[in-house]
Design a protein around this motif. Sequence first.
Motif, PDB file in Angstrom:
ATOM      1  N   SER A   1      11.870  32.077  44.413  1.00  0.00           N
ATOM      2  CA  SER A   1      12.492  33.333  44.831  1.00  0.00           C
ATOM      3  C   SER A   1      12.044  34.511  44.013  1.00  0.00           C
ATOM      4  O   SER A   1      12.179  35.657  44.409  1.00  0.00           O
TER       5      SER A   1
ATOM      6  N   GLU B   1      17.694  32.218  50.165  1.00  0.00           N
ATOM      7  CA  GLU B   1      16.539  32.727  50.921  1.00  0.00           C
ATOM      8  C   GLU B   1      16.848  32.753  52.415  1.00  0.00           C
ATOM      9  O   GLU B   1      16.455  33.680  53.131  1.00  0.00           O
TER      10      GLU B   1
ATOM     11  N   GLU C   1      19.727  38.162  57.263  1.00  0.00           N
ATOM     12  CA  GLU C   1      20.143  39.551  57.118  1.00  0.00           C
ATOM     13  C   GLU C   1      19.005  40.511  57.447  1.00  0.00           C
ATOM     14  O   GLU C   1      19.211  41.546  58.090  1.00  0.00           O
ATOM     15  N   ALA C   2      17.789  40.152  57.030  1.00  0.00           N
ATOM     16  CA  ALA C   2      16.630  40.988  57.351  1.00  0.00           C
ATOM     17  C   ALA C   2      16.397  41.055  58.851  1.00  0.00           C
ATOM     18  O   ALA C   2      16.102  42.120  59.415  1.00  0.00           O
TER      19      ALA C   2
ATOM     20  N   MET D   1      22.454  35.774  47.250  1.00  0.00           N
ATOM     21  CA  MET D   1      22.123  35.258  48.583  1.00  0.00           C
ATOM     22  C   MET D   1      21.006  34.230  48.485  1.00  0.00           C
ATOM     23  O   MET D   1      20.086  34.364  47.668  1.00  0.00           O
TER      24      MET D   1
ATOM     25  N   GLU E   1      19.794  33.137  53.837  1.00  0.00           N
ATOM     26  CA  GLU E   1      20.705  34.257  54.097  1.00  0.00           C
ATOM     27  C   GLU E   1      19.955  35.585  54.078  1.00  0.00           C
ATOM     28  O   GLU E   1      20.219  36.478  54.891  1.00  0.00           O
ATOM     29  N   LYS E   2      19.008  35.724  53.162  1.00  0.00           N
ATOM     30  CA  LYS E   2      18.215  36.945  53.105  1.00  0.00           C
ATOM     31  C   LYS E   2      17.399  37.121  54.383  1.00  0.00           C
ATOM     32  O   LYS E   2      17.287  38.231  54.924  1.00  0.00           O
ATOM     33  N   GLU E   3      16.833  36.015  54.881  1.00  0.00           N
ATOM     34  CA  GLU E   3      16.038  36.093  56.109  1.00  0.00           C
ATOM     35  C   GLU E   3      16.902  36.493  57.304  1.00  0.00           C
ATOM     36  O   GLU E   3      16.502  37.332  58.121  1.00  0.00           O
TER      37      GLU E   3
END
Length: 296
Positions: free
Chosen positions: A295, A248, A254-255, A246, A250-252
């Motif tokens: 990352s 960064e 999703e979080a 993922m 996409e991670k944000e």
Amino acid sequence: MDELALIDTLKLIFNVSKLYPDLAVTFSPSIPHILKIISRMEIPAKPLDGLISYLINSLSVLDLEGKKEKHFESNTLFPKFNQNCNVDKLINILDQAVSLYRPEELEEKAVPLLHSLIVVHEVAPEGPRKYMQWLLLPEDSDRSLPIGRSDTLASKLLQLSTTPYPNLKTGISELMFVLSGKDAENLTRRIGYGFAAGFLASRGMEIPQTASEAFATSDANGLDSGVNPITGQRWAAEPKDTGPPMTEEEKEREAERLFVLFERAKANGLITMENPVAQAVREGRFEELPDDADSD
């Protein structure tokens, strides 16, 4: 003509017992005969229609527990020659019914059968009780997939418990709860946190604050920390992610999505623990990185 007369008699038993519960004990002598007819009948193409439906409806309103008066032998439900014969026939009827009928049909037709199975389990000796649990609860072999995804009767029932039909949902959930010994943690271990949480919340029962609490120690059935507590699937059987990592962004996203879902569940009373993100911020363990941060 004989069948029509029997159906009218069964209608009388059901209506009188339903409208005047104190009179239900009058019909208790009919319980052995109803069970014998069900056990000897071939399951029809439509297993919850016709004569068999009237037999099951009548059985569901009679005093199977013998609370008020003993009008029949204690082993009527569980005869010595085969303690599981009546249980087996009722579960076979249920198995065929959930494969044939649509959920909206089961909302009306299946509830008396579910109620009868709940009562039968409550009064069953250890042998038939274990047999019912083996047939109706997810087994370890079901855990190669998330609970509710296989083609077993237990999975079909759990799928139906998520449909928008209140009587059907309640009947299935109550059955699973009784089969699990009326214990919240055991229920969660057996059917997964996802299926158990809504039912326990609707009953006002305390839910394990985290799904893993219910799997903290293995039970007699060997369900332990090797199982995903949310889905009920074994960790080793879960598909591996072979896609690209993922970004960064996409991670944000999703979080943020998980944060919102957690807050909604907390607002609805499904969980009581503090949001781990909010807890990290409060304890000073949350660090916001600049956009150009590596990352790693």
